[in-house]
Write an enzyme that holds these catalytic residues in place. Structure first.
Site, PDB file in Angstrom:
ATOM      1  NE  ARG A   1      12.537 -21.090 -61.097  1.00 33.44           N
ATOM      2  CZ  ARG A   1      12.256 -22.116 -60.322  1.00 33.44           C
ATOM      3  NH1 ARG A   1      12.905 -22.294 -59.185  1.00 33.44           N
ATOM      4  NH2 ARG A   1      11.349 -22.995 -60.679  1.00 33.44           N
ATOM      5  CG  ASP A   2      14.289 -25.436 -60.944  1.00 33.93           C
ATOM      6  OD1 ASP A   2      14.929 -25.400 -59.884  1.00 33.93           O
ATOM      7  OD2 ASP A   2      13.384 -26.259 -61.157  1.00 33.93           O
TER       8      ASP A   2
ATOM      9  CG  HIS B   1       9.021 -27.992 -62.683  1.00 34.54           C
ATOM     10  ND1 HIS B   1       9.642 -26.829 -63.057  1.00 34.54           N
ATOM     11  CD2 HIS B   1       9.862 -28.548 -61.777  1.00 34.54           C
ATOM     12  CE1 HIS B   1      10.783 -26.692 -62.408  1.00 34.54           C
ATOM     13  NE2 HIS B   1      10.947 -27.734 -61.627  1.00 34.54           N
TER      14      HIS B   1
ATOM     15  CG  HIS C   1      13.332 -31.588 -59.887  1.00 34.44           C
ATOM     16  ND1 HIS C   1      14.499 -30.956 -59.545  1.00 34.44           N
ATOM     17  CD2 HIS C   1      12.429 -30.611 -60.119  1.00 34.44           C
ATOM     18  CE1 HIS C   1      14.298 -29.648 -59.559  1.00 34.44           C
ATOM     19  NE2 HIS C   1      13.052 -29.410 -59.894  1.00 34.44           N
TER      20      HIS C   1
ATOM     21  CB  CYS D   1      14.547 -27.268 -54.392  1.00 33.36           C
ATOM     22  SG  CYS D   1      13.831 -26.017 -53.316  1.00 33.36           S
TER      23      CYS D   1
ATOM     24  CG  ASN E   1      14.913 -28.924 -62.978  1.00 31.72           C
ATOM     25  OD1 ASN E   1      13.739 -28.740 -62.718  1.00 31.72           O
ATOM     26  ND2 ASN E   1      15.883 -28.257 -62.379  1.00 31.72           N
TER      27      ASN E   1
HETATM   28  N1  COA Z   1      12.966  -9.331 -53.894  1.00 34.41           N
HETATM   29  C1  COA Z   1      14.089  -8.877 -53.282  1.00 34.41           C
HETATM   30  N2  COA Z   1      14.204  -8.777 -51.950  1.00 34.41           N
HETATM   31  C2  COA Z   1      13.154  -9.125 -51.204  1.00 34.41           C
HETATM   32  C3  COA Z   1      11.963  -9.591 -51.766  1.00 34.41           C
HETATM   33  C4  COA Z   1      11.892  -9.694 -53.167  1.00 34.41           C
HETATM   34  N3  COA Z   1      10.812 -10.150 -53.804  1.00 34.41           N
HETATM   35  N4  COA Z   1      11.106  -9.864 -50.784  1.00 34.41           N
HETATM   36  C5  COA Z   1      11.725  -9.577 -49.622  1.00 34.41           C
HETATM   37  N5  COA Z   1      12.956  -9.133 -49.881  1.00 34.41           N
HETATM   38  C6  COA Z   1      14.000  -8.745 -48.914  1.00 34.41           C
HETATM   39  C7  COA Z   1      13.533  -7.783 -47.863  1.00 34.41           C
HETATM   40  O1  COA Z   1      13.689  -6.469 -48.284  1.00 34.41           O
HETATM   41  C8  COA Z   1      14.443  -8.098 -46.718  1.00 34.41           C
HETATM   42  O2  COA Z   1      15.711  -7.537 -46.979  1.00 34.41           O
HETATM   43  P1  COA Z   1      16.680  -7.071 -45.777  1.00 34.41           P
HETATM   44  O3  COA Z   1      16.992  -8.298 -44.986  1.00 34.41           O
HETATM   45  O4  COA Z   1      17.848  -6.495 -46.496  1.00 34.41           O
HETATM   46  O5  COA Z   1      15.873  -6.072 -44.997  1.00 34.41           O
HETATM   47  C9  COA Z   1      14.619  -9.613 -46.829  1.00 34.41           C
HETATM   48  O6  COA Z   1      14.355  -9.912 -48.204  1.00 34.41           O
HETATM   49  C10 COA Z   1      13.653 -10.366 -45.957  1.00 34.41           C
HETATM   50  O7  COA Z   1      12.339  -9.888 -46.180  1.00 34.41           O
HETATM   51  P2  COA Z   1      11.047 -10.540 -45.527  1.00 34.41           P
HETATM   52  O8  COA Z   1       9.834  -9.932 -46.122  1.00 34.41           O
HETATM   53  O9  COA Z   1      11.168 -10.530 -44.019  1.00 34.41           O
HETATM   54  O10 COA Z   1      11.122 -11.972 -46.078  1.00 34.41           O
HETATM   55  P3  COA Z   1      11.517 -13.356 -45.423  1.00 34.41           P
HETATM   56  O11 COA Z   1      12.784 -13.302 -44.673  1.00 34.41           O
HETATM   57  O12 COA Z   1      10.313 -13.871 -44.750  1.00 34.41           O
HETATM   58  O13 COA Z   1      11.785 -14.174 -46.787  1.00 34.41           O
HETATM   59  C11 COA Z   1      11.262 -14.365 -49.145  1.00 34.41           C
HETATM   60  C12 COA Z   1      10.744 -14.324 -47.725  1.00 34.41           C
HETATM   61  C13 COA Z   1      10.132 -14.884 -49.994  1.00 34.41           C
HETATM   62  C14 COA Z   1      11.652 -12.975 -49.580  1.00 34.41           C
HETATM   63  C15 COA Z   1      12.508 -15.269 -49.236  1.00 34.41           C
HETATM   64  O14 COA Z   1      12.264 -16.464 -48.521  1.00 34.41           O
HETATM   65  C16 COA Z   1      12.871 -15.632 -50.661  1.00 34.41           C
HETATM   66  O15 COA Z   1      13.243 -14.783 -51.445  1.00 34.41           O
HETATM   67  N6  COA Z   1      12.779 -16.902 -51.021  1.00 34.41           N
HETATM   68  C17 COA Z   1      13.111 -17.366 -52.347  1.00 34.41           C
HETATM   69  C18 COA Z   1      12.751 -18.768 -52.473  1.00 34.41           C
HETATM   70  C19 COA Z   1      13.130 -19.340 -53.813  1.00 34.41           C
HETATM   71  O16 COA Z   1      13.376 -18.673 -54.792  1.00 34.41           O
HETATM   72  N7  COA Z   1      13.169 -20.681 -53.823  1.00 34.41           N
HETATM   73  C20 COA Z   1      13.496 -21.445 -54.940  1.00 34.41           C
HETATM   74  C21 COA Z   1      12.458 -21.448 -55.993  1.00 34.41           C
HETATM   75  S1  COA Z   1      11.011 -22.364 -55.648  1.00 34.41           S
HETATM   76 ZN    ZN Z   2      12.469 -27.558 -60.298  1.00 32.11          ZN
END
Ligand code: COA
Ligand code: ZN
Length: 303
Positions: free
Chosen positions: A13-14, A207, A209, A240, A249
């Site tokens: 994942r990370d 966890h 880094h 990240c 990490n």
């Molecule tokens: N899985 C898949 N797609 C998702 C989702 C999920 N859990 N949650 C939201 N989406 C999709 C929505 O359907 C939308 O898709 P579209 O643009 O095709 O319509 C898009 O993501 C944006 O959705 P929204 O609810 O407006 O979210 P956002 O733009 O505010 O983003 C997150 C929020 C959380 C979805 C996004 O920031 C994210 O996935 N972040 C991941 C962060 C991460 O993993 N960081 C590293 C680890 S700590």
């Molecule tokens: Zn990490």
């Protein structure tokens, strides 16, 4: 110190999330790396994320990876990261019953990482608990020791206060994540000490880094404070995507070497985890902090 230590691998994942390659890492290759990690003896793993594929394109195959690992390894502690109810729902519908829910202590990192305020994140946590009461949820507290935008926290009580709402909402396990590798052993001991005093029933994980090479000593500091489950990533792959300057990490194989040499029961065979790391380094380009890159398998030292 407790002699049994649970090693919780987070590389798939990370580590994988920040690898920049086109096309993305093939699902079969990810599964091969996971197979090797499991063959080395690892029993606890965060193996993917159910997040937006636009935010993290490298983990867009979360469904396929989940289906494969759940059928191959029903007895393992397998977790996926989720940022919202949608992610938890996608995981649950595939049969997964363990997730890591991520929220950052830092407001600005929470916004950069998952585009949510603290209030929205807490609300989503409550929604997930209500929708899926049988879901085992680890709260991943990102930027627990410091933040790329707000700097290092001097005052550990902020984390203690922040977690109160989550404890009240039913949190049983929290992983303190040093997202940018800014923690030091004194701070680690202080924070864990305060959390244990405030929430004696809360299980804690860590966890780290390895930005400044402190992943090992911070891990030991946490263990000396009573933590018995420690995270790391194969090869030290990581960083990240939403934290500028975040480096790799703490590497699993280096940590396993240390813990095994110290007489801890990790259940992981060093030579096999080293082979897994070398395999990954050879096949997947990325930001590796592990020392296997420079050093051959150590031979027993006579001095
Ligand atoms: N899985 C898949 N797609 C998702 C989702 C999920 N859990 N949650 C939201 N989406 C999709 C929505 O359907 C939308 O898709 P579209 O643009 O095709 O319509 C898009 O993501 C944006 O959705 P929204 O609810 O407006 O979210 P956002 O733009 O505010 O983003 C997150 C929020 C959380 C979805 C996004 O920031 C994210 O996935 N972040 C991941 C962060 C991460 O993993 N960081 C590293 C680890 S700590
Ligand atoms: Zn990490």
């Amino acid at each position: 110190m407790n002699k049994k230590i649970e090693v919780f691998e987070v590389g798939p994942r990370d580590g994988f999330q920040s690898v920049k390659c086109t096309p993305p890492i093939a699902t079969d290759l990810k599964l091969e790396v996971i197979d090797r990690i499991v063959a080395a003896g690892v029993r606890h793993m965060e193996y993917t994320s159910f997040v937006s594929p636009k935010a993290i394109p490298q983990l867009a195959d979360a469904k396929e990876v989940t289906q494969a690992v759940l059928s191959k390894y029903p007895g393992l502690d397998l977790f996926a990261l989720v940022p919202n109810l949608r992610g938890a729902q996608n995981a649950y519908e595939l049969g997964l019953r363990r997730v890591c829910y991520v929220v950052s202590l830092s407001k600005s990192h929470n916004k950069a990482n998952i585009n949510r305020t603290h209030e929205q994140s807490l609300e989503a946590y409550r929604e997930i608990r209500a929708a899926y009461p049988d879901l085992d949820i680890i709260l991943d507290l990102a930027t627990a020791f410091g933040c790329p935008f707000e700097g290092k926290y001097e005052d550990t009580s902020a984390a203690v206060k922040f977690l109160k709402d989550y404890v009240d909402a039913g949190m049983t396990t929290c992983c303190l994540c040093d997202t940018i590798g800014i923690a030091d052993p004194r701070q680690v001991k202080e924070l864990i000490g305060e959390l244990k005093a405030a929430y004696p029933d809360l299980a804690l994980m860590v966890h780290f880094h390895d930005t400044r090479g402190l992943g090992m000593v911070n891990t030991i500091a946490a263990m000396e404070s009573g933590v018995t489950c420690v995270q790391s990533a194969l090869g030290g792959l990581g960083g990240c995507p939403f934290a500028p300057g975040a480096s790799g990490n703490l590497s699993t194989e280096d940590m396993i070497w240390m813990l095994n040499e110290m007489g801890y029961d990790t259940g992981v065979e060093f030579s096999k985890i080293l082979e897994a790391a070398k395999f990954q380094v050879e096949k997947i380009p990325g930001n590796y902090s592990g020392h296997h890159i420079h050093i051959e398998t150590p031979t027993p030292c006579k001095y």
